[in-house]
Design an enzyme around this catalytic site. Structure first.
Site, PDB file in Angstrom:
ATOM      1  N   ALA A 250      -3.546  -3.544  -0.959  1.00 39.16           N
ATOM      2  CA  ALA A 250      -3.291  -3.997  -2.252  1.00 39.16           C
ATOM      3  C   ALA A 250      -2.802  -5.375  -2.117  1.00 39.16           C
ATOM      4  CB  ALA A 250      -1.976  -3.215  -2.711  1.00 39.16           C
ATOM      5  N   LYS A 251      -2.853  -6.003  -3.188  1.00 43.06           N
ATOM      6  CA  LYS A 251      -2.327  -7.484  -3.127  1.00 43.06           C
ATOM      7  C   LYS A 251      -1.289  -7.939  -2.103  1.00 43.06           C
ATOM      8  CE  LYS A 251      -4.291 -10.295  -6.286  1.00 43.06           C
ATOM      9  NZ  LYS A 251      -5.626 -10.279  -5.973  1.00 43.06           N
ATOM     10  N   ARG A 252      -0.300  -6.826  -1.877  1.00 40.43           N
ATOM     11  CA  ARG A 252       0.774  -7.192  -0.992  1.00 40.43           C
ATOM     12  C   ARG A 252       0.203  -7.430   0.251  1.00 40.43           C
ATOM     13  NH1 ARG A 252       1.437  -1.878  -2.176  1.00 40.43           N
ATOM     14  NH2 ARG A 252       0.836  -0.501  -0.362  1.00 40.43           N
ATOM     15  N   GLY A 254      -1.968  -9.568   0.988  1.00 48.43           N
ATOM     16  CA  GLY A 254      -2.791 -11.015   1.019  1.00 48.43           C
ATOM     17  C   GLY A 254      -3.742 -10.880   0.048  1.00 48.43           C
TER      18      GLY A 254
END
Ligand code: GLU
Length: 321
Positions: A250-252, A254
């Site tokens: 997911a975005k977390r 990177g």
């Protein structure tokens, strides 16, 4: 003729994990001489964005993954956007209602949150629905009806559900696992389980290949196939790409969006080669075109292991020109 599909939800840009699923489902159809369909799962219109759909189409074209039916093709078998398929879902609900498989549920929002539009596997839902509203008396229903608009739940059967997964092998789910599930939320939104089943059936999909997070949604969909009188497709679930923390990409973790890889100068062949390598299709990482992977493709070669993406892997990709 075999018919497969890639069915992205345009609430977030495509990352390497989605690209892996797109590649495998495309290869499965191309190797079988089948038809590859692209369906946009924008049923949750609040969370879906047209500009993300555009970027997904662009990313797929860039990767060299073309589709035979979907956005931009002959609309005869469509629409290919779930947001335009409400009449099909309504018709399916009518059939389920007639078969006595639906009931209104007046449980609180907190309980319903677990069945929000996002298509996550059951394991992410927490405790199964305990069946609170399944056998309310007429009076109880009327009394609750006056206070709250209900959602609609599908009453699952009491047999175990078994199927053969094309990658993970034989699967067996005990009777009642997951509990009765929502097919239409109180706000009128159709659930992922209902929409995906109706769409796959009406689009004549013979082979579903998707992310392993949906493996435990399959028994629900098989129950819907049976209740609606549709023949189910063959299912295959591919292991997810995980971040270093062991959680799904997911975005977390990177910026792993294809757009940023592209902006960094990465070639599509590098991305395809890397995805093929981590999926077990080729022995070492080397740039390769998707078309070169078609001959000899078999689900038997797809690795069952989830892949943990480390910064070094990304570096490998970014420096491969
Ligand atoms: N729309 C779902 C997703 O983007 C996939 C649904 C499916 O393949 O069944 O995760």
């Amino acid at each position: 003729m075999k018919r497969g599909r890639f069915a992205p939800t345009p609430s977030g840009d495509m990352h390497l994990g989605n690209a892996k699923i797109a590649l495998l489902s495309w290869l499965q159809m191309r190797a079988a001489g089948g038809v590859f369909i692209l369906r946009i799962e924008d049923i949750d219109i609040q969370r879906s964005k047209p500009e993300i759909t555009e970027r997904i189409l662009e990313d797929l074209r860039w990767l060299g993954l073309d589709w035979d039916e979907g956005p931009g093709t002959d609309p005869a078998g469509g629409p290919y956007w779930q947001s335009q398929r409400g009449s099909y879902y309504e018709e399916a609900l009518r059939k389920l209602q007639e078969a006595g498989r639906l009931y209104p549920c007046y449980c609180s929002r907190a309980e319903l949150l677990a069945v929000a539009g996002a298509p996550h596997g059951l394991s992410s839902e927490g405790a199964p629905y305990p069946g609170t509203c399944r056998s309310l008396s007429l009076e109880e229903r009327q009394e609750r009806e006056a206070r709250k608009t209900p959602s609609l739940r599908f009453a699952i059967g009491n047999e175990p559900v078994r199927f053969l997964d094309g990658i993970f092998g034989p699967q067996s789910f005990p009777p009642g696992s997951g509990g009765d599930f929502v097919v239409r939320r109180a706000d009128g939104m159709y659930s992922y389980q209902l929409a995906v089943t109706v769409d796959d059936a009406l689009m004549g999909i013979t082979d579903v290949l998707r992310g392993g997070d949906l493996l435990d949604s399959t028994p629900r969909q098989l129950e819907l196939y049976a209740a609606l009188g549709y023949t189910p497709p063959a299912f295959a679930h591919a292991p997810l790409l995980l971040g270093e923390d062991g959680r799904r990409l997911a975005k977390r973790h990177g910026d792993l969006g294809l757009a940023s890889l592209r902006a960094a100068g990465t070639r599509p062949e590098a991305v395809i080669g890397w995805l093929a390598y981590i999926s077990g299709l080729i022995d070492r990482f080397e740039p390769i075109a998707a078309t070169e992977l078609i001959s000899g493709f078999s689900l038997d070669h797809v690795s069952r292991e989830p892949f943990i993406l480390k910064p070094a892997h990304l570096q490998q990709l970014l420096t491969c020109h």
